[in-house]
Design a protein around this motif. Structure first.
Motif, PDB file in Angstrom:
ATOM      1  N   GLY A   1     -30.049  21.561  -1.852  1.00 28.70           N
ATOM      2  CA  GLY A   1     -31.445  21.968  -2.018  1.00 28.70           C
ATOM      3  C   GLY A   1     -31.541  23.478  -2.124  1.00 28.70           C
ATOM      4  O   GLY A   1     -30.943  24.078  -2.993  1.00 28.70           O
ATOM      5  N   GLU A   2     -32.281  24.089  -1.224  1.00 26.88           N
ATOM      6  CA  GLU A   2     -32.426  25.540  -1.231  1.00 26.88           C
ATOM      7  C   GLU A   2     -31.454  26.214  -0.276  1.00 26.88           C
ATOM      8  O   GLU A   2     -31.517  27.417  -0.093  1.00 26.88           O
ATOM      9  N   HIS A   3     -30.588  25.463   0.355  1.00 26.57           N
ATOM     10  CA  HIS A   3     -29.623  26.032   1.293  1.00 26.57           C
ATOM     11  C   HIS A   3     -28.301  26.281   0.577  1.00 26.57           C
ATOM     12  O   HIS A   3     -27.615  25.360   0.175  1.00 26.57           O
ATOM     13  N   ARG A   4     -27.964  27.540   0.430  1.00 22.62           N
ATOM     14  CA  ARG A   4     -26.682  27.922  -0.166  1.00 22.62           C
ATOM     15  C   ARG A   4     -25.915  28.690   0.902  1.00 22.62           C
ATOM     16  O   ARG A   4     -26.341  29.759   1.329  1.00 22.62           O
TER      17      ARG A   4
ATOM     18  N   ARG B   1     -23.197  32.101   6.581  1.00 30.25           N
ATOM     19  CA  ARG B   1     -24.568  32.536   6.310  1.00 30.25           C
ATOM     20  C   ARG B   1     -25.197  31.604   5.293  1.00 30.25           C
ATOM     21  O   ARG B   1     -24.511  31.004   4.492  1.00 30.25           O
ATOM     22  N   CYS B   2     -26.524  31.527   5.341  1.00 26.35           N
ATOM     23  CA  CYS B   2     -27.263  30.652   4.437  1.00 26.35           C
ATOM     24  C   CYS B   2     -28.359  31.446   3.738  1.00 26.35           C
ATOM     25  O   CYS B   2     -28.872  32.430   4.282  1.00 26.35           O
ATOM     26  N   SER B   3     -28.728  30.979   2.551  1.00 32.72           N
ATOM     27  CA  SER B   3     -29.784  31.636   1.784  1.00 32.72           C
ATOM     28  C   SER B   3     -31.144  31.567   2.484  1.00 32.72           C
ATOM     29  O   SER B   3     -32.025  32.366   2.186  1.00 32.72           O
ATOM     30  N   CYS B   4     -31.312  30.665   3.450  1.00 33.03           N
ATOM     31  CA  CYS B   4     -32.577  30.546   4.180  1.00 33.03           C
ATOM     32  C   CYS B   4     -32.705  31.581   5.297  1.00 33.03           C
ATOM     33  O   CYS B   4     -33.740  31.678   5.933  1.00 33.03           O
ATOM     34  N   GLY B   5     -31.624  32.345   5.541  1.00 32.47           N
ATOM     35  CA  GLY B   5     -31.656  33.355   6.590  1.00 32.47           C
ATOM     36  C   GLY B   5     -30.853  32.975   7.829  1.00 32.47           C
ATOM     37  O   GLY B   5     -30.620  33.806   8.697  1.00 32.47           O
ATOM     38  N   TRP B   6     -30.437  31.729   7.915  1.00 33.23           N
ATOM     39  CA  TRP B   6     -29.624  31.272   9.048  1.00 33.23           C
ATOM     40  C   TRP B   6     -28.282  31.979   9.052  1.00 33.23           C
ATOM     41  O   TRP B   6     -27.735  32.295   8.011  1.00 33.23           O
TER      42      TRP B   6
ATOM     43  N   THR C   1     -26.159  19.771   6.632  1.00 37.36           N
ATOM     44  CA  THR C   1     -26.172  18.316   6.722  1.00 37.36           C
ATOM     45  C   THR C   1     -27.398  17.875   7.504  1.00 37.36           C
ATOM     46  O   THR C   1     -27.603  18.307   8.639  1.00 37.36           O
ATOM     47  N   PRO C   2     -28.242  17.006   6.937  1.00 37.93           N
ATOM     48  CA  PRO C   2     -29.412  16.535   7.672  1.00 37.93           C
ATOM     49  C   PRO C   2     -29.006  15.684   8.872  1.00 37.93           C
ATOM     50  O   PRO C   2     -27.995  14.968   8.805  1.00 37.93           O
ATOM     51  N   PRO C   3     -29.747  15.764   9.970  1.00 32.24           N
ATOM     52  CA  PRO C   3     -29.430  14.957  11.146  1.00 32.24           C
ATOM     53  C   PRO C   3     -29.594  13.463  10.844  1.00 32.24           C
ATOM     54  O   PRO C   3     -30.444  13.066  10.038  1.00 32.24           O
TER      55      PRO C   3
END
Length: 56
Positions: free
Chosen positions: A11-14, A27-32, A52-54
């Motif tokens: 999705g939007e998580h890279r 690191r992730c594109s969402c800021g995580w 990975t979704p829970p």
């Protein structure tokens, strides 16, 4: 120069891993941002856990 390894695109998580001296950080594109790890494999696992979704 920091080395970057592409890990996942969901999705939007890279997510990427970035080397900082003796440590590797996911690191992730969402800021995580994951914790600093000495092993790249652990940083990659952190990134996979983030993207990975829970289980429901």
């Amino acid at each position: 120069m920091a080395q970057q390894d592409d890990i996942a695109f969901v999705g939007e998580h890279r997510t990427i891993t970035v080397e900082q001296g003796r440590f590797c950080v996911a690191r992730c594109s969402c800021g995580w941002r994951g914790p600093a790890r000495r092993a790249r494999s652990l940083a990659r696992t952190d990134a996979e856990s983030h993207t990975t979704p829970p289980l429901a």
